[in-house]
Design a protein around this motif. Structure first.
Motif, PDB file in Angstrom:
ATOM      1  N   VAL A 147       0.890  -1.171   0.000  1.00 11.24           N
ATOM      2  CA  VAL A 147       0.000   0.000   0.000  1.00 11.24           C
ATOM      3  C   VAL A 147       0.924   1.215   0.000  1.00 11.24           C
ATOM      4  O   VAL A 147       1.403   1.649   1.045  1.00 11.24           O
ATOM      5  N   ARG A 148       1.160   1.757  -1.191  1.00  9.21           N
ATOM      6  CA  ARG A 148       2.239   2.738  -1.350  1.00  9.21           C
ATOM      7  C   ARG A 148       1.767   4.183  -1.325  1.00  9.21           C
ATOM      8  O   ARG A 148       2.567   5.080  -1.605  1.00  9.21           O
ATOM      9  N   ASP A 149       0.517   4.419  -1.010  1.00  8.24           N
ATOM     10  CA  ASP A 149       0.048   5.801  -0.929  1.00  8.24           C
ATOM     11  C   ASP A 149       0.860   6.551   0.140  1.00  8.24           C
ATOM     12  O   ASP A 149       1.003   6.072   1.266  1.00  8.24           O
ATOM     13  N   ARG A 151       0.219   8.998   2.004  1.00  6.96           N
ATOM     14  CA  ARG A 151      -0.545   9.280   3.223  1.00  6.96           C
ATOM     15  C   ARG A 151      -0.610   8.059   4.127  1.00  6.96           C
ATOM     16  O   ARG A 151      -0.539   8.188   5.356  1.00  6.96           O
ATOM     17  N   LEU A 167      -8.693   6.375   2.327  1.00  9.14           N
ATOM     18  CA  LEU A 167      -7.904   6.461   1.099  1.00  9.14           C
ATOM     19  C   LEU A 167      -8.635   5.758  -0.033  1.00  9.14           C
ATOM     20  O   LEU A 167      -9.457   4.864   0.211  1.00  9.14           O
ATOM     21  N   PRO A 170      -6.142   0.777  -3.426  1.00 16.52           N
ATOM     22  CA  PRO A 170      -4.989   0.580  -4.322  1.00 16.52           C
ATOM     23  C   PRO A 170      -5.334  -0.272  -5.535  1.00 16.52           C
ATOM     24  O   PRO A 170      -4.544  -0.340  -6.481  1.00 16.52           O
TER      25      PRO A 170
END
Length: 434
Positions: A147-149, A151, A167, A170
């Motif tokens: 999960v590369r967001d 935030r 969010l 993904p």
């Protein structure tokens, strides 16, 4: 060992010693007879120990212990019964674990277990649907790699999980997810992920409705207040009986315009997660300007306003939004603090970030009201709010501005001891000093 077993052991030892003494009497060698007897007893004991060792190493789950008598027979039987009890307890625990995993796997919400380093240990089927996790390839991977967001990475590494994080999924699409993380055990993490797409859509519909209605009401309200101003500018030609109603209409029209402006500002703040005009903002001159406006607002009430600001401190963000949030806090202190009251504004930084506090010695707020202060239109005292002419949206605006600037609002208050509103900004928001 019970009493009968102890008696049997003593009797055998007595028989062994008696036999050794008898052999010594016959041969005349008492010492050698005792040595031979003890050696035989020791050899027998070592043989039983080896049998026990081999059985413990090589026995099958349901294999009975070797046959023995006396003390060693009781030892074999006790170990065997202890193993059976442990196996039954292990079976019960495994059944509980299986039921928990089956019930968790049936949940529509994703359940993910992470170790203290944030690496994946276990997850249910919903986690594969919502986050795209793959079994077993992703086992042991860091959750921040999947999960590369930015935030989420910031939220996970900050380790402050009091509030959930929302969010986009993904996996793409219009799906919206809510992340809740709880720490347990040895700094391990339990992460729950919910699909809140429907709630998000309803919330977006509400925001759009409020924004559209507020926008549409501005035009007719502007026309009405314009005509009222025209009539009041020509008050000589107006019947004196209509003077007071016209003034009241103008006053209420002004309140409605303030309310619409605040609603539109809230809609604008909620439209994006971060300010578009993100620039370093010097806090000291900003607070000095707000204090000057507050002194004008105080007027005849003669409040004692003081400012203590750390020189050269700047944070990244929107100056207009920060001015709106901080001025709401200071102006509220002016409105609700009695005449000649003290209002102290302080700005400082430390290892936890930047902080701006507004402290007054007003009437204070009861504890039951504190969790709801930042709700839209929430009134602690409706009569006092109508007297001050507020819209009930000031603290909601301040909360949203702080959220957009990676901060949060803390309220400390007790009835009769005044109130303190503290804005906390994360260390990442600090810009280089001027």
């Amino acid at each position: 060992m019970n009493r009968n077993s102890r008696s049997a052991v003593v009797r055998r030892l007595l028989l062994l010693v008696s036999g050794c003494l008898l052999l010594g009497l016959i041969t005349g060698e008492y010492a050698w007879a005792l040595v031979i007897g003890l050696a035989v007893h020791l050899g027998w004991t070592l043989r039983q120990s080896l049998r026990l060792h081999r059985w413990l190493q090589d026995h099958q789950p349901d294999e009975a212990p070797p046959d023995a008598y006396g003390l060693w027979g009781e030892v074999f039987d006790s170990i065997y019964h202890l193993q059976r009890r442990n196996e039954r307890a292990r079976g019960r625990l495994q059944a509980v674990i299986d039921r928990v995993q089956e019930s968790t796997a049936a949940l529509r919400d994703a359940v993910i277990m992470l170790d203290s380093q944030g690496n994946l240990e276990w997850w249910n089927q919903a986690a594969e649907t919502l986050l795209g996790l793959k079994t077993p390839q992703d086992s042991g991977q860091a959750i921040t790699n999947l999960v590369r967001d930015p935030r989420f990475v910031e939220y996970f590494e900050r380790s402050q999980y009091q509030e959930p994080l929302e969010l986009p999924s993904p996996m793409g699409g219009n799906r919206r997810l809510q992340f809740n993380i709880t720490q347990y055990g040895n700094s391990e993490h339990l992460m729950l992920v919910r699909d809140i797409t429907r709630l998000h859509q309803l919330e977006q519909m509400r925001k759009d409705f409020v924004a559209n209605v507020s926008h549409e009401l501005r035009t007719p309200l502007t026309v009405i207040t314009g005509y009222l101003e025209t009539l009041l500018d020509n008050v000589e030609s107006v019947n004196p009986r209509w003077l007071r109603p016209l003034q009241q209409m103008q006053q209420q029209g002004g309140r409605m315009q303030s309310l619409l402006n605040d609603l539109l500002l809230l809609a604008k703040l909620e439209a994006t997660d971060y300010p578009s005009d993100n620039q370093p903002v010097a806090l000291e001159p900003l607070l000095q300007a707000i204090v000057a406006d507050a002194q004008v607002l105080s007027g005849s009430h003669a409040h004692n306003l003081s400012l203590e600001a750390e020189p050269g401190l700047r944070i990244k963000g929107s100056e207009s939004e920060l001015r709106s949030a901080l001025s709401n806090l200071v102006f509220n202190a002016v409105k609700y603090t009695p005449d000649d009251g003290d209002i102290h504004i302080r700005c400082w930084s430390d290892g936890e970030g930047v902080h701006v506090s507004v402290r007054d010695n007003g009437p204070g707020i009861e504890a039951r009201h504190l969790p709801r202060l930042t709700e839209r239109f929430y009134r602690v005292d409706s009569s006092r709010a109508s007297h001050t002419g507020g819209t009930g949206l000031g603290l909601a605006i301040a909360k949203h501005v702080l959220m957009r600037h990676r901060g949060h609002l803390q309220v400390q208050s007790r009835p009769g001891h005044g109130s303190t509103f503290i804005c906390h900004f994360a260390p990442a928001q600090i810009a280089r000093r001027a």
